[in-house]
Design an enzyme around this catalytic site. Structure first.
Site, PDB file in Angstrom:
ATOM      1  N   ARG A  52       3.459  -1.275  -0.976  1.00 51.19           N
ATOM      2  CA  ARG A  52       2.298  -1.954  -1.543  1.00 51.19           C
ATOM      3  C   ARG A  52       2.785  -2.940  -2.581  1.00 51.19           C
ATOM      4  NH1 ARG A  52      -2.606   1.318  -4.088  1.00 51.19           N
ATOM      5  NH2 ARG A  52      -1.008   1.720  -5.629  1.00 51.19           N
ATOM      6  N   THR A  99      -0.708  -7.522  -5.728  1.00 53.12           N
ATOM      7  CA  THR A  99      -1.873  -7.748  -4.864  1.00 53.12           C
ATOM      8  C   THR A  99      -2.436  -6.430  -4.330  1.00 53.12           C
ATOM      9  OG1 THR A  99      -0.555  -7.861  -2.861  1.00 53.12           O
ATOM     10  CG2 THR A  99      -0.849  -9.913  -4.066  1.00 53.12           C
ATOM     11  N   ASP A 129       3.022   8.332  -8.379  1.00 56.16           N
ATOM     12  CA  ASP A 129       3.592   7.622  -7.235  1.00 56.16           C
ATOM     13  C   ASP A 129       4.287   8.625  -6.313  1.00 56.16           C
ATOM     14  OD1 ASP A 129       5.499   6.193  -5.560  1.00 56.16           O
ATOM     15  OD2 ASP A 129       4.844   4.437  -6.694  1.00 56.16           O
ATOM     16  N   ASP A 138       7.995   7.876  -5.216  1.00 52.44           N
ATOM     17  CA  ASP A 138       8.968   8.068  -6.302  1.00 52.44           C
ATOM     18  C   ASP A 138       9.163   9.548  -6.610  1.00 52.44           C
ATOM     19  OD1 ASP A 138       9.673   5.459  -6.680  1.00 52.44           O
ATOM     20  OD2 ASP A 138       8.073   5.045  -8.121  1.00 52.44           O
TER      21      ASP A 138
HETATM   22  C1  PRP Z   1       2.150   4.306  -1.534  1.00 47.83           C
HETATM   23  C2  PRP Z   1       1.693   5.442  -0.641  1.00 47.83           C
HETATM   24  C3  PRP Z   1       0.935   4.724   0.430  1.00 47.83           C
HETATM   25  C4  PRP Z   1       0.335   3.567  -0.291  1.00 47.83           C
HETATM   26  C5  PRP Z   1      -1.110   3.881  -0.509  1.00 47.83           C
HETATM   27  O1  PRP Z   1       3.272   3.705  -1.005  1.00 47.83           O
HETATM   28  O2  PRP Z   1       2.720   6.228  -0.156  1.00 47.83           O
HETATM   29  O3  PRP Z   1       1.776   4.253   1.482  1.00 47.83           O
HETATM   30  O4  PRP Z   1       1.028   3.440  -1.543  1.00 47.83           O
HETATM   31  O5  PRP Z   1      -1.753   2.833  -1.075  1.00 47.83           O
HETATM   32  P1  PRP Z   1      -2.921   1.994  -0.363  1.00 47.83           P
HETATM   33  O6  PRP Z   1      -3.850   2.972   0.280  1.00 47.83           O
HETATM   34  O7  PRP Z   1      -3.540   1.280  -1.533  1.00 47.83           O
HETATM   35  O8  PRP Z   1      -2.284   1.056   0.610  1.00 47.83           O
HETATM   36  P2  PRP Z   1       4.201   2.683  -1.814  1.00 47.83           P
HETATM   37  O9  PRP Z   1       3.765   1.304  -1.610  1.00 47.83           O
HETATM   38  O10 PRP Z   1       4.296   3.137  -3.240  1.00 47.83           O
HETATM   39  O11 PRP Z   1       5.570   2.802  -1.062  1.00 47.83           O
HETATM   40  P3  PRP Z   1       6.567   4.053  -0.980  1.00 47.83           P
HETATM   41  O12 PRP Z   1       5.956   5.043  -0.035  1.00 47.83           O
HETATM   42  O13 PRP Z   1       7.807   3.428  -0.425  1.00 47.83           O
HETATM   43  O14 PRP Z   1       6.740   4.609  -2.372  1.00 47.83           O
HETATM   44  N1  URA Z   2       0.434   5.141  -4.010  1.00 50.81           N
HETATM   45  C1  URA Z   2       0.879   6.242  -4.656  1.00 50.81           C
HETATM   46  O1  URA Z   2       2.009   6.697  -4.428  1.00 50.81           O
HETATM   47  N2  URA Z   2       0.063   6.806  -5.553  1.00 50.81           N
HETATM   48  C2  URA Z   2      -1.201   6.369  -5.808  1.00 50.81           C
HETATM   49  O2  URA Z   2      -1.913   6.933  -6.651  1.00 50.81           O
HETATM   50  C3  URA Z   2      -1.628   5.227  -5.108  1.00 50.81           C
HETATM   51  C4  URA Z   2      -0.796   4.642  -4.205  1.00 50.81           C
END
Ligand code: PRP
Ligand code: URA
Length: 660
Positions: free
Chosen positions: A555, A559, A651, A654
């Site tokens: 994400r 944005t 997160d 993470d």
């Molecule tokens: C996080 C999570 C989802 C997304 C959810 O991923 O694991 O994939 O955000 O958000 P949304 O519903 O608003 O799209 P992130 O972008 O942090 O990537 P990661 O899994 O690599 O940490």
């Molecule tokens: N992605 C995450 O990992 N945590 C949140 O709360 C939202 C998006």
């Protein structure tokens, strides 16, 4: 951002022979567009404003400046920008070379000023001023305003006194070859359709006797390009420069877009490191230097980004050598004289496609950002910009003439800032996920009154217990990871409740019976990288034979839109039921995009499994994919300003991988 396996990383230097070959690929990729700009500007302006040797040299010097400014951290090649063809021609018509070059330098200064402001205030404000509804029409104007030039190059404009059929044949042939390479070209060829088209058209023109080689005979093997320097060759003209400068509005957006694309390809966020302030500073000083020496404004080249993607070589050393080769080419007199013999008809053939191609990119910006033209606000902004930009408007204020294109840019920016947003407006600003803001204002959207159709929430004391440990910020990586897998397994149990079983004959130690079994070959899992893989452990424990696809996306922090970087699914995915896995359903952007990709592959049975969902994400999913059942362990309150689920668990990625 996802790690990408690069053949050569940014700071790795290849062995000498490989280095030269790789650099030459970049030179070929940039060459067509870089030499096309001076030729087309001169043709549109009806005078010699730019020369090919200077364009090649300033492109090389600009790239080296960019590399220095970005501390060798960004493998970007800078070449002549198409966006400036019309403005440079207009500036030159108004005040000759002085107008064109002062304008180019001014654009460089604007970039530098913007870079400084970004260093101080961050980059969010850019997206507010330049949303897609302003950028899209601006790009369309840039392309369409050049349409008459293409027509007169082919020799079929209404004021042509006779029709030269040879010209038409050459233009048509050039056009068809370019279009064919665009459509069918593979690998490197696909990146250089204009170069291939021009070369083919040129050969046909030679066969038809349309090329005069006298300039090549007369040219010296080596010659110093005709640099044009302010105060020596001309006195700067600021009036005409204002015709050119507003285009920086569009090219800054283009700069950000190109760097975002390259970041995804190389798996490193260049807008963070070296940072947009540094990349823009590099582009700005490069463009100023180009204008100072009499060359066209520079821009980051998508063609070279494609070469990086294709070769997986991100080495800045390779880009640097390509820049040096471009500079040397600019000093080869015979070579640049040969390029200058390309007949107008060939240029007309490529322009027929190129100018339309630029305008269609403007349309693409509008479509990809789902700009809704049933909204009066969007109609007003786009219509006024198009008419001002294409109608030949000029406002003269003292010695300054503001051209239609500049007027369109100003008008778009100002209207966008002052026009009230309609209630149901769903304009996609690049920076802010309006979904979140709208939902926040909309008090009615809460966990209590969300539509429960197709939403299955696991309500079980054990789940609640495990979730409470998961949410606790003091829970360590090991335990967190195990819990994500475990809850994933429970979600899988629930999602398989409606599974159909097949009858099999078995024999227990006591007797033969007809038993029921799951045909595991009917299922596939699709974790959304990274965090979704945390759930996978639990699911493969219960359906070990399910096939596994992967979709990589992260994400964008500003944005909140998903940026996809990987997609690989089993070849028979169409015939399987797919469980999409992601611990968090926040805005719903990532989940919806993953499901959209699956549907494009022909998958018809999809379920979405997540640990924690926000009402905003559920609503988006139900709206965009009403056929998809959502299974979650908890439905939380809402999203905060940064798009995090509250109370949530932070997160997920993470915490699973211990990256923060
Ligand atoms: C996080 C999570 C989802 C997304 C959810 O991923 O694991 O994939 O955000 O958000 P949304 O519903 O608003 O799209 P992130 O972008 O942090 O990537 P990661 O899994 O690599 O940490
Ligand atoms: N992605 C995450 O990992 N945590 C949140 O709360 C939202 C998006």
């Amino acid at each position: 951002m996802k790690e990408v396996n690069l053949t050569l990383d940014i700071n790795e230097k290849p062995p000498i022979l490989k280095w030269i070959v790789l650099a030459l690929q970049h030179v070929f990729a940039m060459f067509g567009a870089t030499i096309l700009v001076p030729i087309l500007v001169n043709s549109a302006a009806g005078q010699t404003v730019l020369t090919i040797p200077v364009a090649l040299v300033t492109s090389g010097i600009g790239t080296l400046i960019y590399i220095l400014c970005t501390k060798g951290k960004s493998p970007v090649y800078l070449g002549s920008s198409f966006a400036f063809i019309t403005p440079l021609a207009l500036g030159a018509v108004k005040a000759g070379i002085a107008g064109a070059m002062t304008g180019t330098m001014l654009v460089g200064i604007i970039y530098v000023v913007v870079a400084i402001i970004i260093s101080i205030c961050g980059k969010g404000w850019i997206n507010k001023i330049l949303p897609p509804i302003v950028i899209g029409p601006m790009i369309m104007i840039i392309g369409l305003s050049l349409a008459p030039t293409a027509i007169s190059e082919i020799g079929i404009s209404s004021d042509a006194t006779f029709t030269d059929y040879k010209s038409i044949v050459v233009a048509l042939f050039t056009f068809l070859v370019t279009a064919f390479v665009m459509l069918k070209g593979k690998g490197f060829l696909k990146i250089v359709p204009f170069l291939v088209g021009m070369a083919s058209g040129y050969i046909l023109a030679i066969i038809l006797g349309m090329v005069d080689f006298t300039p090549v005979m007369e040219a010296a093997f080596f010659s110093i390009p005709d640099f044009i320097v302010p105060f020596i060759s001309y006195t700067p003209s600021f009036g005409a420069a204002l015709t050119i400068a507003p285009i920086a509005i569009v090219t800054i957006a283009e700069h950000i877009g190109d760097h975002t694309a390259l970041s995804t390809i190389i798996g490193k966020d260049l807008l963070k490191d070296p940072g947009l302030n540094r990349t823009l500073l590099g582009d700005g000083i490069a463009t100023f230097a180009a204008g100072f020496l009499g060359g066209p404004a520079n821009t980051t080249y998508g063609e070279n980004t494609s070469v990086v993607g294709m070769t997986k070589v991100a080495s800045v050393w390779v880009i640097g050598l390509a820049a040096v080769i471009a500079i040397l080419l600019g000093f080869l007199g015979k070579f640049t004289a040969l390029v200058s013999t390309i007949p107008n008809a060939v240029l007309g053939g490529v322009s027929l496609l190129l100018y339309g191609f630029i305008s269609v990119n403007g349309l693409k910006v509008l479509i990809e950002n789902k700009i809704d033209f049933s909204k009066s606000r969007n109609i007003i902004i786009a219509s006024s910009m198009l008419v001002l930009g294409l109608g030949g408007a000029v406002i003269n204020i003292a010695t300054v003439g503001i051209s239609g294109m500049s007027l369109a840019a100003f008008t778009g920016v100002i209207l966008n800032l002052i026009l009230p947003k309609e209630d149901e407006e769903s304009e996609n600003e690049i920076e802010v996920d309006k979904n979140i803001e709208e939902k926040k204002e909309d008090d009615s959207l809460t966990a209590e009154n969300i539509n429960n159709e197709n939403l299955i929430i696991l309500e079980h004391p054990l789940i609640e217990h495990k979730l409470s440990i998961l949410r606790d910020k003091n829970t360590g990586t090991k335990e967190f990871r195990e819990l994500v897998g475990e809850i994933g397994m429970f979600l899988c149990y629930e999602a398989m409740k409606d599974a159909t079983l097949e009858e099999v004959d078995i024999e227990t130690p006591l007797k033969k019976i007809k038993a029921k079994r799951l045909n595991e070959d009917k299922y596939a899992f699709l974790p959304i990288l990274r965090a979704g893989t945390g759930m996978l452990d639990g699911l493969i424990k219960v359906i070990p034979n399910a096939k596994i696809g992967h979709i990589g996306m992260y994400r964008d922090e500003e944005t909140l839109k998903p940026v996809r970087y990987f997609f690989k699914v089993p070849s028979d995915i169409k015939s399987r039921e797919v469980l999409v896995l992601d611990p968090m359903l926040a805005t719903g952007g990532s989940g919806c995009d993953a499901i959209e990709q699956l549907k494009k592959e022909g998958v018809t049975k999809i379920k979405f499994l997540c640990l924690i969902a926000a009402p905003e994400g559920i609503e988006k999913m139900q709206k965009e994919h009403p056929d998809v059942k959502i299974y979650c362990a908890a439905l939380d309150e809402n999203l905060n300003d940064k798009g995090y689920i509250v109370p949530g668990l932070g997160d997920a990625g993470d915490r699973i991988f211990g990256t923060k």
